[in-house]
Enzyme design. Structure first.
Site, PDB file in Angstrom:
ATOM      1  N   ASP A 216      -8.081  -3.319  10.352  1.00  0.00           N
ATOM      2  CA  ASP A 216      -8.515  -4.299   9.360  1.00  0.00           C
ATOM      3  C   ASP A 216      -9.018  -5.608   9.991  1.00  0.00           C
ATOM      4  OD1 ASP A 216      -9.037  -4.572   6.692  1.00  0.00           O
ATOM      5  OD2 ASP A 216      -7.084  -5.418   6.178  1.00  0.00           O
TER       6      ASP A 216
ATOM      7  N   ARG B  31     -10.526 -11.286   1.389  1.00  0.00           N
ATOM      8  CA  ARG B  31     -11.351 -12.325   0.761  1.00  0.00           C
ATOM      9  C   ARG B  31     -10.642 -13.681   0.792  1.00  0.00           C
ATOM     10  NH1 ARG B  31     -11.383  -8.879  -4.650  1.00  0.00           N
ATOM     11  NH2 ARG B  31     -11.318  -7.296  -3.021  1.00  0.00           N
TER      12      ARG B  31
ATOM     13  N   LYS C   3       0.839  -1.197   0.000  1.00  0.00           N
ATOM     14  CA  LYS C   3       0.000   0.000   0.000  1.00  0.00           C
ATOM     15  C   LYS C   3       0.875   1.248   0.000  1.00  0.00           C
ATOM     16  CE  LYS C   3      -3.998  -1.778   2.563  1.00  0.00           C
ATOM     17  NZ  LYS C   3      -4.980  -1.601   1.499  1.00  0.00           N
TER      18      LYS C   3
HETATM   19  N1  BES Z   1      -8.272  -3.703   4.109  1.00  0.00           N
HETATM   20  C1  BES Z   1      -8.398  -3.254   2.778  1.00  0.00           C
HETATM   21  C2  BES Z   1      -9.681  -2.468   2.537  1.00  0.00           C
HETATM   22  C3  BES Z   1      -9.773  -1.135   3.209  1.00  0.00           C
HETATM   23  C4  BES Z   1      -9.391  -0.008   2.537  1.00  0.00           C
HETATM   24  C5  BES Z   1     -10.322  -1.003   4.457  1.00  0.00           C
HETATM   25  C6  BES Z   1      -9.520   1.223   3.142  1.00  0.00           C
HETATM   26  C7  BES Z   1     -10.441   0.214   5.077  1.00  0.00           C
HETATM   27  C8  BES Z   1     -10.052   1.328   4.407  1.00  0.00           C
HETATM   28  C9  BES Z   1      -8.396  -4.442   1.830  1.00  0.00           C
HETATM   29  O1  BES Z   1      -7.641  -5.526   2.223  1.00  0.00           O
HETATM   30  C10 BES Z   1      -7.819  -3.964   0.538  1.00  0.00           C
HETATM   31  O2  BES Z   1      -6.668  -3.639   0.515  1.00  0.00           O
HETATM   32  N2  BES Z   1      -8.649  -3.934  -0.492  1.00  0.00           N
HETATM   33  C11 BES Z   1      -8.215  -3.511  -1.778  1.00  0.00           C
HETATM   34  C12 BES Z   1      -8.804  -4.463  -2.786  1.00  0.00           C
HETATM   35  C13 BES Z   1      -8.209  -4.346  -4.156  1.00  0.00           C
HETATM   36  C14 BES Z   1      -6.743  -4.721  -4.144  1.00  0.00           C
HETATM   37  C15 BES Z   1      -8.984  -5.248  -5.091  1.00  0.00           C
HETATM   38  C16 BES Z   1      -8.749  -2.097  -2.010  1.00  0.00           C
HETATM   39  O3  BES Z   1      -9.830  -1.757  -1.575  1.00  0.00           O
HETATM   40  O4  BES Z   1      -8.012  -1.322  -2.629  1.00  0.00           O
HETATM   41 ZN    ZN Z   2      -7.339  -5.735   4.243  1.00  0.00          ZN
HETATM   42 MN    MN Z   3      -5.600  -5.309   1.629  1.00  0.00          MN
END
Ligand code: BES
Ligand code: ZN
Ligand code: MN
Length: 514
Positions: A305, A368, A294
């Site tokens: 999370d 997921r 990230k």
């Molecule tokens: N934990 C994150 C989602 C998230 C984002 C929660 C912001 C709270 C605030 C999740 O694991 C994630 O990184 N999701 C990605 C999915 C993508 C790679 C398909 C996302 O939302 O960018």
């Molecule tokens: Zn996550």
């Molecule tokens: Mn993630």
């Protein structure tokens, strides 16, 4: 956590001994009635004058504080025993409901205790008079809203600031209503306590809330309330073939844990078929994204999370005390998602315990993945209904905004209805997104059964449907709380920080489960 005491007594709000007294006002009302009218009279019309001057309008959660003088000696001002009066707005009478009671109670509690000096607060029961709502439900909402508003998280401050702890007394004039009001209070406190437990887990920094810490918190809670708790270790996951959960965990030195909490329904053995409700929560204690790292900005927020997992553990705490008829299992896969020499890589293929294979496109779509094995595990336990809850996608906030509606994906209409009803009772809201098979095209992989991302478009839907693939034919729903698990600013009964969202909805759902 900061807990408050709430009780209900038979008495008169104008003569009750307390540091502060809370009364209320509907928007647009110029002549206060009921308990507010009585306090107004005792104050020689002080509330009426503030209304005439336009100082008090009754807007939802807005408060006015009237100091009655005479502190320290006998009765305060006029016929009032308390020295401070808080008038809280209930909003327009036409659109009044229990969530407004919760909100008004939260704001009033905050206003009454803001000085840090007030310890005992007396309140009239919002909503049961002109509001026309059921007194027990109102009492639940008052207790819940106040206890939720009193929450603070100061575990890591060497000098904690002012305490908002104290005692709230609901003053009821009709003795006949007291017993049901007390039942409502108990229910509200139990729900708020579970929510605050979830908030504590989510607010705790990731180095103090590792998978091991989370498993310990669940184990301790289970012992307190009499639930069965088993924690599956890495070796158990290997034995069960949970290659997808293990894939995410392999980048971290912290060992993964799969928490399994079991509640035996009070209806077991009555001959009825109550089924097994499985609640499955994402317990990702820190999400760096893994090799698909990230952005550095704001990454500290990724300690939350595990909010889905916290909601499930907290809901199980409430369920153990509410004692519904149905059997309930709480399943929480816990791990960190970190980059390292042993981490999962884009392009890797892993296999879940039900045999399905997954091609990893982004290691940041890890929620997921851990839920895939956890949901498959729920199926193997014989679940008749599965609800998973997760901070799954940033896209959920893009679709629904922040703080109000959580996302809901499901292929089971009856469950969607039940979740909506449970959410209304809890004061939490879910918005259903489409779940048509066409979206699953986006999850097709050239090398495996599925790939773990479906691209940017419809990200909340494809993320949810990926998890649904592991529920098989079982009635299933997915709650995406990425946009509701954390509040950037305080409002009503919600302090800044973790919200504990979904804990109360899941507990309500279990209670309503046939
Ligand atoms: N934990 C994150 C989602 C998230 C984002 C929660 C912001 C709270 C605030 C999740 O694991 C994630 O990184 N999701 C990605 C999915 C993508 C790679 C398909 C996302 O939302 O960018
Ligand atoms: Zn996550
Ligand atoms: Mn993630």
């Amino acid at each position: 956590m900061s807990t408050i005491k709430v009780s209900a007594v038979h008495g008169d709000i104008t003569t009750i001994e307390a540091d502060a007294v809370i009364v209320n006002l509907f928007e647009g009302v110029t002549t206060p009635g009921g308990g507010t009218g009585a306090v107004d009279q005792a104050l020689g019309g002080a509330i009426s004058r503030l209304i005439t001057q336009g100082e008090v309008k009754g807007e939802l959660g807005k408060t006015a504080t009237i100091l009655c003088g005479n502190a320290g000696g006998g009765s305060g001002s006029g016929g009032l025993a308390a020295h401070k009066v808080i008038v809280v707005g209930l909003g327009p009478a036409g659109s009044f409901n229990l969530e407004r009671v919760r909100k008004a109670a939260g704001s009033a509690w905050r206003a009454a205790t803001a000085s840090g000096k007030v310890k005992t607060v007396a309140t009239i029961l919002h909503g049961a008079g002109i509001g026309g709502l059921d007194p027990a439900q109102c009492a639940r909402a008052v207790a819940e809203g106040s206890a939720l508003a009193a929450y603070t998280f100061q575990a890591f401050k060497s000098k904690p600031s002012l305490s908002t702890a104290g005692e709230l007394v609901i003053v009821e004039r009709d003795r006949g209503k007291l017993a049901s009001i007390q039942e409502g209070v108990a229910r509200g406190l139990l729900m708020a306590d579970a929510t605050n437990f979830a908030r504590d887990m989510v607010n705790t920094p990731a180095n103090h809330m590792t998978p091991t810490h989370m498993a310990a918190a669940a184990t301790t809670m289970a012992r307190e309330v009499g639930l069965e708790c088993t924690v599956l270790e890495k070796a158990d996951m290997e034995r069960l073939g949970m290659g997808v959960l293990l894939g995410v965990a392999q980048g971290s030195v912290q060992p993964p844990k799969l928490i399994v909490l079991r509640y035996k329904g009070s209806g077991s053995g009555d001959g009825g078929n109550h089924g097994l409700l499985a609640l499955v929560g994402k317990g990702l204690t820190f999400d760096s994204g893994g090799i698909s790292l990230k952005n550095r900005d704001g990454m500290e927020a990724m300690k939350d999370d595990m909010a889905g997992g916290a909601a499930v553990i907290a809901a199980m705490k409430a369920i153990a005390q509410l004692k519904p008829a149905a059997d309930v299992a709480g399943i929480v896969p816990c791990t960190e998602n970190l980059p390292s020499g042993s981490a999962l890589k884009p392009g890797d293929v892993v296999q879940a315990m039900n045999g399905k294979t997954v091609e990893i496109i982004s290691t940041d779509a890890e929620g997921r993945l851990i839920l895939a094995d956890a949901v498959a595990y729920a199926v193997s336990l014989g679940a008749s209904t599965i609800v998973d809850v997760a901070t799954l996608t940033g896209a959920c906030g893009v679709a629904l905004g922040s703080g109000l509606y959580s996302g809901l994906i499901s292929t089971c209409d009856s469950l969607v209805e039940a979740i909506h009803a449970a959410g209304v009772a809890a004061g939490e809201h879910y918005w259903r997104l489409p779940s048509d098979d066409e979206y699953k095209e986006q999850l097709k992989s050239p090398v495996a059964d599925l790939k773990n991302t479906g691209g940017r478009l419809g990200g909340t839907i494809t993320g949810g449907l990926f998890i649904g693939e592991f529920a098989g034919k079982t009635c299933w729903a997915h709650l995406d709380i990425a946009n509701t698990c954390f509040a950037e600013k305080e409002a009503f009964h919600q302090p800044k920080g973790a919200t504990g969202v979904a804990a109360r909805t899941l507990a309500e759902l279990a209670v309503r489960q046939k």
